[in-house]
Write an enzyme that holds these catalytic residues in place. Structure first.
Site, mmCIF file in Angstrom:
data_model
loop_
_atom_site.group_PDB
_atom_site.id
_atom_site.type_symbol
_atom_site.label_atom_id
_atom_site.label_comp_id
_atom_site.label_asym_id
_atom_site.label_seq_id
_atom_site.Cartn_x
_atom_site.Cartn_y
_atom_site.Cartn_z
ATOM 1 N N ASP A 5 0.853 -1.184 0.000
ATOM 2 C CA ASP A 5 0.000 0.000 0.000
ATOM 3 C C ASP A 5 0.895 1.242 0.000
ATOM 4 O OD1 ASP A 5 -1.729 2.186 1.015
ATOM 5 O OD2 ASP A 5 -3.184 0.544 1.147
ATOM 6 N N LYS A 20 -2.329 12.985 -15.697
ATOM 7 C CA LYS A 20 -3.373 13.985 -15.501
ATOM 8 C C LYS A 20 -4.493 13.348 -14.671
ATOM 9 C CE LYS A 20 -6.621 12.802 -18.894
ATOM 10 N NZ LYS A 20 -7.843 12.965 -19.455
ATOM 11 N N LYS A 39 0.851 13.138 -29.648
ATOM 12 C CA LYS A 39 0.216 12.659 -30.885
ATOM 13 C C LYS A 39 0.952 13.219 -32.102
ATOM 14 C CE LYS A 39 -4.533 11.904 -29.382
ATOM 15 N NZ LYS A 39 -4.867 10.634 -30.018
ATOM 16 N N GLU A 49 -16.393 12.582 -29.110
ATOM 17 C CA GLU A 49 -16.381 11.118 -28.983
ATOM 18 C C GLU A 49 -17.799 10.612 -29.202
ATOM 19 O OE1 GLU A 49 -12.783 10.419 -25.792
ATOM 20 O OE2 GLU A 49 -14.685 11.184 -25.046
ATOM 21 N N ASP A 63 -11.653 16.780 -17.494
ATOM 22 C CA ASP A 63 -11.131 15.559 -18.099
ATOM 23 C C ASP A 63 -10.288 15.866 -19.335
ATOM 24 O OD1 ASP A 63 -10.813 12.780 -18.304
ATOM 25 O OD2 ASP A 63 -12.469 12.607 -19.717
ATOM 26 N N HIS A 65 -6.004 18.823 -22.548
ATOM 27 C CA HIS A 65 -5.757 18.546 -23.967
ATOM 28 C C HIS A 65 -6.080 19.748 -24.867
ATOM 29 C CE1 HIS A 65 -5.339 14.574 -22.529
ATOM 30 N NE2 HIS A 65 -6.542 14.113 -22.767
ATOM 31 N N LYS A 122 -19.003 13.904 -25.163
ATOM 32 C CA LYS A 122 -19.206 12.467 -25.322
ATOM 33 C C LYS A 122 -20.579 12.200 -25.926
ATOM 34 C CE LYS A 122 -16.068 10.669 -21.851
ATOM 35 N NZ LYS A 122 -15.267 9.883 -22.792
HETATM 36 P P1 NDP Z 1 -7.128 2.683 -11.639
HETATM 37 O O1 NDP Z 1 -8.014 2.976 -10.494
HETATM 38 O O2 NDP Z 1 -7.579 1.710 -12.649
HETATM 39 O O3 NDP Z 1 -5.713 2.157 -11.092
HETATM 40 C C1 NDP Z 1 -5.112 2.715 -9.950
HETATM 41 C C2 NDP Z 1 -3.867 1.959 -9.616
HETATM 42 O O4 NDP Z 1 -3.319 2.526 -8.424
HETATM 43 C C3 NDP Z 1 -4.092 0.474 -9.322
HETATM 44 O O5 NDP Z 1 -2.941 -0.233 -9.729
HETATM 45 C C4 NDP Z 1 -4.199 0.462 -7.818
HETATM 46 O O6 NDP Z 1 -3.796 -0.736 -7.256
HETATM 47 C C5 NDP Z 1 -3.170 1.496 -7.452
HETATM 48 N N1 NDP Z 1 -3.450 2.045 -6.127
HETATM 49 C C6 NDP Z 1 -4.401 2.934 -5.790
HETATM 50 N N2 NDP Z 1 -4.328 3.225 -4.486
HETATM 51 C C7 NDP Z 1 -3.299 2.502 -3.990
HETATM 52 C C8 NDP Z 1 -2.712 2.380 -2.712
HETATM 53 N N3 NDP Z 1 -3.161 3.071 -1.662
HETATM 54 N N4 NDP Z 1 -1.672 1.564 -2.582
HETATM 55 C C9 NDP Z 1 -1.205 0.829 -3.623
HETATM 56 N N5 NDP Z 1 -1.730 0.910 -4.862
HETATM 57 C C10 NDP Z 1 -2.751 1.735 -5.035
HETATM 58 O O7 NDP Z 1 -6.788 4.087 -12.289
HETATM 59 P P2 NDP Z 1 -6.384 4.393 -13.812
HETATM 60 O O8 NDP Z 1 -5.370 3.416 -14.240
HETATM 61 O O9 NDP Z 1 -7.612 4.542 -14.618
HETATM 62 O O10 NDP Z 1 -5.766 5.856 -13.703
HETATM 63 C C11 NDP Z 1 -4.485 6.066 -13.139
HETATM 64 C C12 NDP Z 1 -4.070 7.500 -13.419
HETATM 65 O O11 NDP Z 1 -3.964 7.687 -14.820
HETATM 66 C C13 NDP Z 1 -5.062 8.543 -12.910
HETATM 67 O O12 NDP Z 1 -4.366 9.677 -12.516
HETATM 68 C C14 NDP Z 1 -5.878 8.850 -14.154
HETATM 69 O O13 NDP Z 1 -6.478 10.121 -14.090
HETATM 70 C C15 NDP Z 1 -4.803 8.760 -15.212
HETATM 71 N N6 NDP Z 1 -5.318 8.492 -16.557
HETATM 72 C C16 NDP Z 1 -6.051 7.364 -16.790
HETATM 73 C C17 NDP Z 1 -6.534 7.101 -18.051
HETATM 74 C C18 NDP Z 1 -7.289 5.854 -18.356
HETATM 75 O O14 NDP Z 1 -7.702 5.671 -19.517
HETATM 76 N N7 NDP Z 1 -7.517 4.960 -17.403
HETATM 77 C C19 NDP Z 1 -6.276 8.046 -19.186
HETATM 78 C C20 NDP Z 1 -5.437 9.159 -18.826
HETATM 79 C C21 NDP Z 1 -4.995 9.369 -17.560
HETATM 80 P P3 NDP Z 1 -4.874 -1.835 -6.774
HETATM 81 O O15 NDP Z 1 -5.272 -2.531 -8.009
HETATM 82 O O16 NDP Z 1 -4.105 -2.676 -5.861
HETATM 83 O O17 NDP Z 1 -5.996 -1.084 -6.123
#
Ligand code: NDP
Length: 475
Positions: free
Chosen positions: A93, A146, A180, A214, A233, A238, A324
């Protein structure tokens, strides 16, 4: 080829740490990106995934394999085996300091680790602090996803917190739009064409219109989206990055500082958007999406008029819109030129379009110019034609944005990343309308958004891609 690099030598990162390796972004974009880098011989460093799942190294390897396969990448078994032979997992964590102790052990003798924060923004400061407390900050770089803050105050606060442990030169705020191909080629279109740059001013341009549309809704991300909305968002980041690239002066040299200085100046010259110039929409059916509040006023569509008080752009409105569940998926920038004087041989030429340059970033990647020519035959009537590259020259064959940006950050080249001042200026521009705005206007899925957005551009024609308004509707 990178756009540029600064003259001083920069050490290449020798370790990539992916915080959030079990998350959505890692799955959809980051594993495929580092795989492609490995295929091209551009990665070559150990990779450590850090998340809470009780995974083994083998579990992470399988997750990585599945991510790459789901993206439909060509399979290169040698490259994949090379990649996973250097890939390990640290479970923990981020609130627990022992996670970072384990990470320090796993990092071994790395001198210049790069930490990708693919994690909830609420964890950015905690993870930066954990890295520093574990003694891993020296020589390190951070790639920050972001959104960078929720508003001006929170962005200032996040910057301050990060700067307590990391210099600005170590912070790479990612906006994958800037990676891009179309946005990078915009600089060539603008500054390598002698017939374009002199016309790219208030003397000839009547308006600039930017669309990020979108055709799909928020799908299974209702919970995330409802707390964010279109403005935070995609617009604050962007679309305003597009404004900066469209509006900037030619940098004085090819180094990253010069380019980022010019981008920042454009944003600095933008006026704060007035609520009367802002239209918010929400598509019908959004309230039924799982995770969305039943009375949500979150905008799934945002459009506004932006005014730039610079010698180049004073008096030229920039119209921005993003939404969207619209009629199609398209990202485009259109520069509309002023009307010529009436041709002597034409009584009425009001039906003819003005010249325009349209730059499409998605789904294809090309620039087209709309031009008037004489219709063949006895007539002297002009007709509009669009000059564009043939379809097979519109493909985006370059590296994917995340592939390019991870590589650039590992090299320490910040050119394609958002600098502190640009991010804060972007929040300043939209700060007022984040809270001071009308309720959302509903719009039909598959339409071009709320009617109010058409009124916004009334004095400057219609939005590109939008059909002409039906006769007599008063727009
Ligand atoms: P998710 O919620 O899918 O993933 C979050 C990740 O962080 C998981 O691996 C989670 O692990 C880990 N995590 C969260 N809290 C903890 C903690 N306390 N300790 C350990 N691990 C932790 O988020 P996204 O992947 O969607 O987004 C991540 C970032 O990327 C954000 O800032 C988002 O705004 C940005 N982003 C996302 C996009 C997308 O398409 N998804 C596009 C552009 C930007 P666990 O699985 O163990 O909870």
């Amino acid at each position: 080829m990178p756009l540029s690099s600064d003259p001083q030598d920069k050490a290449r990162s020798d370790l990539l740490v992916m915080f959030g390796s079990s998350g959505d972004l890692a799955k959809k974009k980051l594993f495929p990106a580092i795989y492609r880098l490995e295929c091209r011989g551009r990665l070559g460093v150990p990779v450590i995934g850090v998340a809470r799942n009780d995974w083994t190294d083998a579990d992470l390897h399988e997750h990585c394999r599945a991510s790459i396969a789901e993206c439909g990448e060509d399979w290169d078994q040698d490259a994949f085996e090379r990649l996973i032979s250097r890939m390990t997992y640290v479970c923990g964590d981020y609130n627990d300091p022992t996670t970072f102790e384990k990470l320090r052990t796993a990092a071994g003798a790395a001198q210049h680790p790069i930490f990708h924060f693919a994690i909830p923004p609420s964890m950015f400061a905690t993870v930066a602090d954990g890295i520093a407390r574990a003694g891993l900050a020296s020589g390190a770089r951070l790639i920050i996803e972001k959104p960078f803050g929720r508003d001006l105050d929170s962005a200032v606060e996040l910057n301050t917190t990060l700067h307590e442990k990391f210099p600005e030169s170590a912070i790479f705020r990612i906006d994958h739009f800037v990676g891009k191909e179309a946005l990078r080629s915009l600089l060539v279109t603008r500054f390598a064409n002698a017939i374009v740059e002199p016309l790219w001013t208030r003397n000839f341009v009547s308006s600039v219109k930017i669309t990020m549309a979108e055709s799909f809704g928020v799908e299974d991300r209702g919970n995330f989206y409802d707390s964010v909305g279109a403005m935070r968002d995609v617009v604050q980041n962007h679309l305003l990055q597009m404004v900066a690239l469209l509006g900037m002066e030619q940098p004085v040299n090819e180094h990253s500082k010069a380019l980022r200085d010019e981008k920042a100046k454009v944003l600095e010259a933008c006026r704060v958007v007035e609520p009367s110039n802002y239209v918010r929409g929400q598509y019908d059916g959004y309230l039924d999406v799982a995770g969305v509040a039943p009375d949500s006023d979150t905008e799934t569509y945002a459009a506004f008029r932006l005014d730039i008080d610079s010698p180049r752009w004073s008096g030229v409105p920039f119209f921005l819109r993003a939404g969207k569940a619209l009629a199609e998926t398209v990202t485009e920038m259109t520069i509309e030129f002023k009307s010529p004087p009436r041709p002597l041989w034409l009584g009425d030429h009001s039906h003819l379009p003005n010249n325009s340059i349209r730059i499409e970033a998605k789904p294809e990647n090309f620039a087209a110019i709309t031009w008037l020519h004489k219709e063949p035959g006895e007539t002297m009537m002009p007709d509009a034609i669009t000059l564009a590259p043939p379809p097979d020259e519109r493909l985006d064959t370059g590296p994917e944005p995340y592939e390019l940006l991870i590589e650039e950050a590992m090299k320490g080249d910040p050119t394609l990343f958002a600098r502190e001042d640009s991010v804060l200026e972007s929040w300043r521009i939209v700060e007022r309308i984040l809270t001071d705005h009308e309720p959302v206007e509903r719009y039909t899925q598959g339409s071009w958004g709320p009617a109010g957005a058409s009124r916004l551009t009334r004095t400057h024609g219609r939005w590109p891609s939008e059909p002409p308004a039906p006769a007599g509707d008063g727009r």
